[in-house]
Design a protein around this motif. Sequence first.
Motif, PDB file in Angstrom:
ATOM      1  N   GLY A 247       3.223  13.111  -6.128  1.00 39.52           N
ATOM      2  CA  GLY A 247       3.732  11.931  -5.448  1.00 39.52           C
ATOM      3  C   GLY A 247       5.213  11.695  -5.650  1.00 39.52           C
ATOM      4  O   GLY A 247       5.930  12.533  -6.195  1.00 39.52           O
ATOM      5  N   ARG A 248       5.660  10.505  -5.204  1.00 39.07           N
ATOM      6  CA  ARG A 248       7.092  10.231  -5.100  1.00 39.07           C
ATOM      7  C   ARG A 248       7.589   9.197  -6.102  1.00 39.07           C
ATOM      8  O   ARG A 248       8.723   8.746  -6.017  1.00 39.07           O
ATOM      9  CB  ARG A 248       7.401   9.778  -3.670  1.00 39.07           C
ATOM     10  CG  ARG A 248       6.973  10.795  -2.624  1.00 39.07           C
ATOM     11  CD  ARG A 248       6.915  10.187  -1.236  1.00 39.07           C
ATOM     12  NE  ARG A 248       5.873   9.175  -1.164  1.00 39.07           N
ATOM     13  CZ  ARG A 248       5.632   8.424  -0.099  1.00 39.07           C
ATOM     14  NH1 ARG A 248       6.340   8.577   0.988  1.00 39.07           N
ATOM     15  NH2 ARG A 248       4.664   7.524  -0.113  1.00 39.07           N
ATOM     16  N   ASP A 249       6.729   8.806  -7.067  1.00 39.26           N
ATOM     17  CA  ASP A 249       7.186   7.809  -8.049  1.00 39.26           C
ATOM     18  C   ASP A 249       8.369   8.332  -8.848  1.00 39.26           C
ATOM     19  O   ASP A 249       9.248   7.561  -9.241  1.00 39.26           O
ATOM     20  CB  ASP A 249       6.062   7.464  -9.031  1.00 39.26           C
ATOM     21  CG  ASP A 249       4.830   6.905  -8.343  1.00 39.26           C
ATOM     22  OD1 ASP A 249       4.986   6.016  -7.488  1.00 39.26           O
ATOM     23  OD2 ASP A 249       3.722   7.369  -8.647  1.00 39.26           O
TER      24      ASP A 249
ATOM     25  N   LEU B 149      15.558   4.244  11.143  1.00 37.79           N
ATOM     26  CA  LEU B 149      14.263   4.170  11.831  1.00 37.79           C
ATOM     27  C   LEU B 149      13.268   5.106  11.169  1.00 37.79           C
ATOM     28  O   LEU B 149      13.377   6.329  11.267  1.00 37.79           O
ATOM     29  CB  LEU B 149      14.429   4.546  13.302  1.00 37.79           C
ATOM     30  CG  LEU B 149      15.525   3.790  14.064  1.00 37.79           C
ATOM     31  CD1 LEU B 149      15.506   4.185  15.522  1.00 37.79           C
ATOM     32  CD2 LEU B 149      15.323   2.286  13.908  1.00 37.79           C
ATOM     33  N   ASP B 150      12.302   4.502  10.510  1.00 37.15           N
ATOM     34  CA  ASP B 150      11.271   5.266   9.807  1.00 37.15           C
ATOM     35  C   ASP B 150      10.430   6.062  10.820  1.00 37.15           C
ATOM     36  O   ASP B 150       9.964   5.498  11.825  1.00 37.15           O
ATOM     37  CB  ASP B 150      10.384   4.268   9.054  1.00 37.15           C
ATOM     38  CG  ASP B 150       9.434   4.926   8.093  1.00 37.15           C
ATOM     39  OD1 ASP B 150       9.890   5.383   7.039  1.00 37.15           O
ATOM     40  OD2 ASP B 150       8.216   4.976   8.395  1.00 37.15           O
ATOM     41  N   VAL B 151      10.211   7.333  10.540  1.00 36.50           N
ATOM     42  CA  VAL B 151       9.399   8.237  11.377  1.00 36.50           C
ATOM     43  C   VAL B 151       9.392   7.884  12.871  1.00 36.50           C
ATOM     44  O   VAL B 151       8.338   7.829  13.505  1.00 36.50           O
ATOM     45  CB  VAL B 151       7.948   8.396  10.849  1.00 36.50           C
ATOM     46  CG1 VAL B 151       7.947   9.034   9.480  1.00 36.50           C
ATOM     47  CG2 VAL B 151       7.168   7.107  10.792  1.00 36.50           C
TER      48      VAL B 151
ATOM     49  N   ALA C 213       0.860  -1.191   0.000  1.00 38.15           N
ATOM     50  CA  ALA C 213       0.000   0.000   0.000  1.00 38.15           C
ATOM     51  C   ALA C 213       0.895   1.240   0.000  1.00 38.15           C
ATOM     52  O   ALA C 213       0.509   2.301  -0.466  1.00 38.15           O
ATOM     53  CB  ALA C 213      -0.916   0.000   1.213  1.00 38.15           C
ATOM     54  N   ASP C 214       2.106   1.101   0.564  1.00 38.55           N
ATOM     55  CA  ASP C 214       3.072   2.201   0.547  1.00 38.55           C
ATOM     56  C   ASP C 214       4.441   1.645   0.132  1.00 38.55           C
ATOM     57  O   ASP C 214       5.467   1.982   0.702  1.00 38.55           O
ATOM     58  CB  ASP C 214       3.134   2.870   1.939  1.00 38.55           C
ATOM     59  CG  ASP C 214       3.999   4.121   1.952  1.00 38.55           C
ATOM     60  OD1 ASP C 214       4.302   4.652   0.860  1.00 38.55           O
ATOM     61  OD2 ASP C 214       4.384   4.565   3.052  1.00 38.55           O
ATOM     62  N   PHE C 215       4.420   0.753  -0.848  1.00 39.88           N
ATOM     63  CA  PHE C 215       5.634   0.205  -1.446  1.00 39.88           C
ATOM     64  C   PHE C 215       6.692  -0.213  -0.428  1.00 39.88           C
ATOM     65  O   PHE C 215       7.826   0.251  -0.438  1.00 39.88           O
ATOM     66  CB  PHE C 215       6.174   1.154  -2.526  1.00 39.88           C
ATOM     67  CG  PHE C 215       5.143   1.311  -3.583  1.00 39.88           C
ATOM     68  CD1 PHE C 215       4.924   0.274  -4.483  1.00 39.88           C
ATOM     69  CD2 PHE C 215       4.304   2.395  -3.599  1.00 39.88           C
ATOM     70  CE1 PHE C 215       3.902   0.340  -5.396  1.00 39.88           C
ATOM     71  CE2 PHE C 215       3.271   2.470  -4.514  1.00 39.88           C
ATOM     72  CZ  PHE C 215       3.073   1.443  -5.410  1.00 39.88           C
TER      73      PHE C 215
ATOM     74  N   ASN D 280      16.412  11.521  -1.518  1.00 39.73           N
ATOM     75  CA  ASN D 280      16.018  10.202  -1.027  1.00 39.73           C
ATOM     76  C   ASN D 280      14.747   9.783  -1.763  1.00 39.73           C
ATOM     77  O   ASN D 280      14.358  10.435  -2.741  1.00 39.73           O
ATOM     78  CB  ASN D 280      15.865  10.180   0.505  1.00 39.73           C
ATOM     79  CG  ASN D 280      14.713  11.040   0.998  1.00 39.73           C
ATOM     80  OD1 ASN D 280      13.787  11.355   0.245  1.00 39.73           O
ATOM     81  ND2 ASN D 280      14.758  11.431   2.253  1.00 39.73           N
ATOM     82  N   HIS D 281      14.127   8.689  -1.286  1.00 38.76           N
ATOM     83  CA  HIS D 281      12.984   8.129  -2.019  1.00 38.76           C
ATOM     84  C   HIS D 281      11.687   8.904  -1.788  1.00 38.76           C
ATOM     85  O   HIS D 281      10.633   8.475  -2.252  1.00 38.76           O
ATOM     86  CB  HIS D 281      12.811   6.668  -1.605  1.00 38.76           C
ATOM     87  CG  HIS D 281      12.452   6.553  -0.146  1.00 38.76           C
ATOM     88  ND1 HIS D 281      13.339   6.863   0.863  1.00 38.76           N
ATOM     89  CD2 HIS D 281      11.296   6.226   0.470  1.00 38.76           C
ATOM     90  CE1 HIS D 281      12.743   6.705   2.028  1.00 38.76           C
ATOM     91  NE2 HIS D 281      11.505   6.312   1.815  1.00 38.76           N
ATOM     92  N   ASP D 282      11.742   9.989  -1.029  1.00 35.64           N
ATOM     93  CA  ASP D 282      10.533  10.766  -0.749  1.00 35.64           C
ATOM     94  C   ASP D 282      10.529  12.147  -1.394  1.00 35.64           C
ATOM     95  O   ASP D 282       9.539  12.880  -1.267  1.00 35.64           O
ATOM     96  CB  ASP D 282      10.388  10.970   0.775  1.00 35.64           C
ATOM     97  CG  ASP D 282      10.049   9.685   1.503  1.00 35.64           C
ATOM     98  OD1 ASP D 282       9.380   8.813   0.909  1.00 35.64           O
ATOM     99  OD2 ASP D 282      10.455   9.543   2.667  1.00 35.64           O
ATOM    100  N   GLN D 283      11.646  12.525  -2.026  1.00 35.05           N
ATOM    101  CA  GLN D 283      11.788  13.892  -2.537  1.00 35.05           C
ATOM    102  C   GLN D 283      12.196  13.840  -4.000  1.00 35.05           C
ATOM    103  O   GLN D 283      12.887  12.914  -4.397  1.00 35.05           O
ATOM    104  CB  GLN D 283      12.948  14.612  -1.821  1.00 35.05           C
ATOM    105  CG  GLN D 283      12.950  14.513  -0.332  1.00 35.05           C
ATOM    106  CD  GLN D 283      11.934  15.444   0.288  1.00 35.05           C
ATOM    107  OE1 GLN D 283      11.419  16.329  -0.387  1.00 35.05           O
ATOM    108  NE2 GLN D 283      11.620  15.239   1.552  1.00 35.05           N
TER     109      GLN D 283
HETATM  110  C1  NOJ Z   1       8.785   7.739   5.698  1.00 36.58           C
HETATM  111  C2  NOJ Z   1       9.256   6.991   4.507  1.00 36.58           C
HETATM  112  O1  NOJ Z   1      10.484   7.517   4.095  1.00 36.58           O
HETATM  113  C3  NOJ Z   1       8.170   7.097   3.474  1.00 36.58           C
HETATM  114  O2  NOJ Z   1       8.578   6.589   2.237  1.00 36.58           O
HETATM  115  C4  NOJ Z   1       6.949   6.386   3.988  1.00 36.58           C
HETATM  116  O3  NOJ Z   1       5.878   6.594   3.092  1.00 36.58           O
HETATM  117  C5  NOJ Z   1       6.537   6.909   5.359  1.00 36.58           C
HETATM  118  N1  NOJ Z   1       7.634   7.094   6.243  1.00 36.58           N
HETATM  119  C6  NOJ Z   1       5.601   5.947   6.026  1.00 36.58           C
HETATM  120  O4  NOJ Z   1       6.292   4.797   6.422  1.00 36.58           O
END
Ligand code: NOJ
Length: 520
Positions: free
Chosen positions: A381-383, A195-197, A61-63, A314-317
């Motif tokens: 989005g981040r694709d 550690l994610d978030v 759902a969030d790769f 990174n994978h979010d930007q």
């Molecule tokens: C931060 C991750 O870097 C992001 O890719 C993810 O969608 C959220 N946390 C939720 O886990």
Amino acid sequence: MQDDFIWWRDGIIYQIYPRSFADSNGDGLGDLPGITSRLDYLAELGIDALWLSPFYPSPDADFGYDISDYTNIDPRFGTLADFDTLVAAAHQRNIRIIVDLVLNHTSDQHPWFLESRSSRNNPKRDWYLWRDHPNNWQSFFGGVGWEWDAATRQHYFHMFARQQPDLNWRNPKVHQEMLEVFRFWAERGVDGFRLDVFNAYFKDENYRDNPRKFGLRGFERYNHLYDINQPEMHPLLNEIRTLLDHYPERYAVGETFVASPETSASYCGPGKLHAAFNFDFTFRKFSAAEFADSIQKWTQATGAEIWPNYVLSNHDQPRSATRYAHGEDDTRARLALGMLLTLRGTPFLYYGEEIGMRDIRLKRSEILDPPGQHYWPFYTGRDGCRAPMQWDASPQAGFSSAKPWLPVHPNYRQRNVAAQQQDPGSLLNFVKKLIALRRSSPALQRGDFRLLCDPAQGVLSYERQTTAQHLRVHLNFSARPQALPATDVSPSLVLSSHRDSLNQPLQIAPGEVLILQTPA
Ligand code: NOJ
């Protein structure tokens, strides 16, 4: 390499998004054996550690950031045996492995959540955040953060997608299970954890509403006093650090979510995390003054005790080259990487950044990323930054023999690893030189840092020095040649993106990265 080399302080960390790096079995998705097959490339590049984004079983759902089993590998990425092979092969090449732990939430398909939602009196009900009445907490991916469960007639909280229910870290069993996850991977030989978030693990015990503030997107319209950065995080970090310190040379870097440099720094140091990401560069305009300001603020926040880190992508930007470059010209990518690799702090490189990969652009119907689907057309989005690695000019850029999960960037025939390896003037070869220089230079790895001169003219200049080595780094962000500050003794040329020898008076060309040495 120096005797007192500490890999996470003196080394360079390279982030891999596993589904996009290398596909070994022709299913269009990257995998662990694919990564293993490319370790020689990474060793030659000169990086010291790999951070692998999640490879655990996940409904996607969030790769991969929605995990349904913390101690296994998703069959699409391989097996635990493949993971062990990757770790051993990386260690043989002196490359450390950092795994991504997503412990704020699980997948809604995790057996714990399936049990939790099965009835109000299930023993795991309290492992998640269930409420009769939602408060005003929002989902970062859009909309309210509470999902109604018709069967048990309560709402559960999700900071991200509704398929990512947040865990209740106040429950001692959850707490205990999570520490076991750290042990499992540490025992398996991993060297570090991302550690994610992590600063969202704890929420206010009384579920107080967040105060409103001005902002564009729903999540930004609140001051996150009660759903992020709760004081309970500090003793937990201490416990995690104590656990890690039982193993030699282990490392933890936290992803601070919605946090200032000061907040990030407050989570680091002895008895806490080794590092927390500093994302400030990703929000800055491309200018010497902006970067100088960012570096100064972070240097102040980290002080002497905390080792800094820097991130451009990174994978979010959107990727750094996408944010800064003009068309296919790599001058700006060279400057940005010249800065990243010469600052005082661990550099994080994102896969493909070394060849200046640009983001792909997708039509609305092609968007896979949940926030992109929710907020289109305001946010797509981040694709874009997650497209397949561009290895060579063959079909699918040498990433896969099948159609990849996301399209390859159309520039791959010109922009790829193989082509850049052949071209002495390529971004890749420039990055390799910078990395080799950093590896051989204690001043660049851990020397003192001092900003020189006013960046207002468009040149960012700083000193990096140990008692044995004095270096000056000059980066010309402006479109004009600029004079450099005089030095008492004439400097020698260490590295330049533009020249092989120095002329007097000293000038720096537009877009030049120039590293000079003066006698110590
Ligand atoms: C931060 C991750 O870097 C992001 O890719 C993810 O969608 C959220 N946390 C939720 O886990």
